[in-house]
Motif scaffolding. Structure first.
Motif, PDB file in Angstrom:
ATOM      1  N   ALA A   1     119.237  33.508 -11.128  1.00  0.00           N
ATOM      2  CA  ALA A   1     119.784  33.271  -9.782  1.00  0.00           C
ATOM      3  C   ALA A   1     118.673  32.984  -8.780  1.00  0.00           C
ATOM      4  N   LEU A   2     117.555  33.693  -8.885  1.00  0.00           N
ATOM      5  CA  LEU A   2     116.441  33.486  -7.969  1.00  0.00           C
ATOM      6  C   LEU A   2     115.825  32.110  -8.158  1.00  0.00           C
TER       7      LEU A   2
ATOM      8  N   LEU B   1     106.545  31.701  -8.656  1.00  0.00           N
ATOM      9  CA  LEU B   1     107.346  32.906  -8.890  1.00  0.00           C
ATOM     10  C   LEU B   1     106.731  33.739 -10.004  1.00  0.00           C
ATOM     11  N   ARG B   2     106.451  34.990  -9.710  1.00  0.00           N
ATOM     12  CA  ARG B   2     105.932  35.913 -10.724  1.00  0.00           C
ATOM     13  C   ARG B   2     107.072  36.631 -11.414  1.00  0.00           C
ATOM     14  N   PRO B   3     106.849  37.207 -12.585  1.00  0.00           N
ATOM     15  CA  PRO B   3     107.927  37.873 -13.323  1.00  0.00           C
ATOM     16  C   PRO B   3     108.523  39.038 -12.534  1.00  0.00           C
ATOM     17  N   PHE B   4     109.790  39.328 -12.818  1.00  0.00           N
ATOM     18  CA  PHE B   4     110.474  40.453 -12.195  1.00  0.00           C
ATOM     19  C   PHE B   4     109.776  41.761 -12.542  1.00  0.00           C
TER      20      PHE B   4
ATOM     21  N   ALA C   1     105.649  34.508  -4.948  1.00  0.00           N
ATOM     22  CA  ALA C   1     106.938  35.176  -4.772  1.00  0.00           C
ATOM     23  C   ALA C   1     107.056  36.219  -5.875  1.00  0.00           C
ATOM     24  N   VAL C   2     107.197  37.484  -5.475  1.00  0.00           N
ATOM     25  CA  VAL C   2     107.223  38.587  -6.447  1.00  0.00           C
ATOM     26  C   VAL C   2     108.533  39.348  -6.280  1.00  0.00           C
ATOM     27  N   PRO C   3     109.449  39.257  -7.256  1.00  0.00           N
ATOM     28  CA  PRO C   3     110.699  40.013  -7.171  1.00  0.00           C
ATOM     29  C   PRO C   3     110.528  41.424  -7.729  1.00  0.00           C
ATOM     30  N   VAL C   4     111.084  42.397  -7.017  1.00  0.00           N
ATOM     31  CA  VAL C   4     111.062  43.797  -7.442  1.00  0.00           C
ATOM     32  C   VAL C   4     112.506  44.263  -7.542  1.00  0.00           C
ATOM     33  N   ASP C   5     112.878  44.806  -8.685  1.00  0.00           N
ATOM     34  CA  ASP C   5     114.270  45.219  -8.870  1.00  0.00           C
ATOM     35  C   ASP C   5     114.487  46.595  -8.253  1.00  0.00           C
ATOM     36  N   MET C   6     114.991  46.613  -7.025  1.00  0.00           N
ATOM     37  CA  MET C   6     115.257  47.851  -6.319  1.00  0.00           C
ATOM     38  C   MET C   6     116.663  48.377  -6.611  1.00  0.00           C
TER      39      MET C   6
ATOM     40  N   GLU D   1     114.666  43.090  -4.282  1.00  0.00           N
ATOM     41  CA  GLU D   1     113.742  42.825  -3.174  1.00  0.00           C
ATOM     42  C   GLU D   1     112.819  41.676  -3.589  1.00  0.00           C
ATOM     43  N   LEU D   2     112.567  40.771  -2.671  1.00  0.00           N
ATOM     44  CA  LEU D   2     111.660  39.655  -2.939  1.00  0.00           C
ATOM     45  C   LEU D   2     110.526  39.688  -1.944  1.00  0.00           C
TER      46      LEU D   2
END
Length: 472
Positions: free
Chosen positions: A80-81, A109-112, A451-456, A464-465
């Motif tokens: 989705a991102l 984009l970096r890995p989740f 861009a670094v996604p963090v699964d909150m 969170e991105l």
């Protein structure tokens, strides 16, 4: 990566014959926590058949990924991102950006980064009161309804994977209290009744805070005082004592001073405290703090890395909440100036700074348009300026975006978004588009570097991105 349709049929919210719940304003009413409200993925109507039970319907709506293993959940969010970044890239090309070649944004984009805790991670839960599916009128849980239902019903939340047992226990006890109280629950849209929603907050050191809201209606002060005392007795000496509350608050729905909410401490301590590496944080009943404290440590570490702070850096924090992000970074920089805090969060942040011996953090109540010029003038020779923003789901205001874009001294901008698919998209385009005099965007555009996604929020579609922008 496989598409959603190839392995998501088990994770259904709805049958093809039923409209998705987010198409109805009454589909999800039970919790006041906006991060739980699901954003529909592509082809959501093609997911599995309609669930057979109320608990399944609630779980599929509030935690739509709960049927998948955690690795699959992260793959759904990453797909989705990537789709979102592709759309933003196309919009930038249409605006004439020189930094929007095909695939450019996804390449950054970096890995989740996964959440260290998958189940029971929430430190705040909101519970409503309505009639349950069994007809019992004082059920505490999440309100669920759709166009097919004549009226919404309240489903108990004990089966939801993201809510800790301690929160569920308080909800069960509150339900027991309601069923012995002579006062009715506050009626939805009817204007009558008294007992309102329950909010439960907790911290990893074992603290639990319960906030019970009540509408006084026509009760006299003496009558309201008597019912407050019954509530206090129930949770301190009665059946609710099993909850082991650190704090019990009564929130009265009545006019208060601007920006304030009427919280009355009935029992226990006025605050709860959260521990982060090297930092003890105070949290008031009305102050915001991120929902997943274990993932917060991951988030703050990413923000620190992308900020590129050093002893010669001035950090401008435009974030909301309790100031915890910039306070955790204060030791790595020359000075932190915060302007985004409101209400109880201001005093919480000041307490946190004083308790932890942080002397280079300051709060400015002035508007950002007035603060930024002052910062530029006060910068010492050779000192760099880094800005950090962490807005609510509504994104940054136009005034803040213009102030950031037109401040040539900002060389580095860290943008933390809890809802990148919402208003943050507009912020992204305005920060990165070519100069636009009609919108008063006069400065050179920022460029997305990482861009670094963090699964909150495991089991949900949210995350969170963290975006790192630099000036050209």
């Amino acid at each position: 990566m496989r598409g959603l349709g190839s392995w998501l049929p088990r994770a259904a919210l709805l049958s093809r014959s039923r409209p998705p719940p987010w198409s109805s304003p009454r589909a999800w009413l039970g919790s006041a926590c906006p991060e739980e409200a699901p954003a529909p993925p592509a082809a959501a109507e093609e997911w599995a058949p309609e669930p057979v039970s109320w608990p399944e319907r609630l779980a599929d709506l509030v935690t739509p990924l709960w049927r998948l293993d955690y690795e699959q959940q992260l793959r759904v969010k990453e797909e989705a991102l990537r789709g979102l970044l592709d759309k933003l890239e196309g919009r930038l090309r249409a605006l004439g950006s020189a930094d929007a070649e095909a695939g450019a944004l996804c390449s950054r984009l970096r890995p989740f980064l996964p959440s260290p805790v998958i189940d029971g991670y929430r430190n705040k839960s909101n519970f409503a009161i309505r009639q349950g599916p069994d007809g019992r009128p004082r059920t505490v849980g999440y309100v669920l309804g759709s166009r097919r239902e004549p009226r919404p019903v309240c489903v108990q939340a004990g089966h939801l994977r993201h809510i800790p047992e301690g929160h569920q226990r308080v909800a069960r006890c509150y339900e027991a209290f309601l069923r012995q109280s002579p006062l009715d629950p506050y009626g939805d849209g009817q204007g009558g009744g008294h007992w309102h929603e329950l909010t439960v907050r907790s911290a990893r050191r074992g603290h639990t805070m319960a906030i019970v809201a009540c509408h006084p209606q026509q009760l006299s002060p003496d009558e309201l005082r008597a019912h407050r005392e019954q509530l206090r007795e129930f949770f301190t000496r009665g059946p609710g004592e099993v909850c082991g509350l650190t704090s019990l608050y009564f929130q009265e729905h009545r006019p208060c001073s601007p920006g304030q909410v009427c919280y009355q401490l009935l029992a226990g301590e006025p605050h709860i405290f959260e521990d982060l590496p090297g930092l003890k944080i105070r949290i008031s009943p009305g102050a915001f703090f991120q929902i997943n404290p274990d993932a917060v440590e991951v988030l703050y570490r990413v923000v620190g890395e992308l900020s590129g702070l050093d002893p010669d850096t001035l950090l401008l924090d435009l974030s909301q909440g309790t100031g915890a992000t910039s306070l955790s970074l204060a030791q790595h920089t020359a000075q932190v100036l915060s302007t985004g805090l409101v209400g109880q969060a201001v005093e919480d942040a000041r307490w946190t700074a004083a308790f932890n011996g942080i002397t280079n953090w300051e709060f400015h109540a002035d508007h950002v348009d007035n603060v930024v010029p002052q910062l530029i003038k006060s910068q010492e020779a050779g000192q760099s300026l880094v800005a950090m923003v962490d807005p609510s789901r509504t994104g940054l205001s136009n005034q803040v975006v213009r102030a950031l874009r037109n401040c040539r001294a900002i060389r580095r901008l860290v943008f933390v978004s809890c809802y990148p698919g919402g208003k943050a998209k507009r912020n992204f385009l305005e920060l990165c588009c070519p100069p636009d005099p009609d919108k008063d965007l006069l400065g050179e555009p920022f460029v997305l570097r990482q861009a670094v996604p963090v699964d909150m929020f495991p089991h949900t579609l949210h995350y969170e991105l963290v975006l790192l922008f630099t000036s050209i």
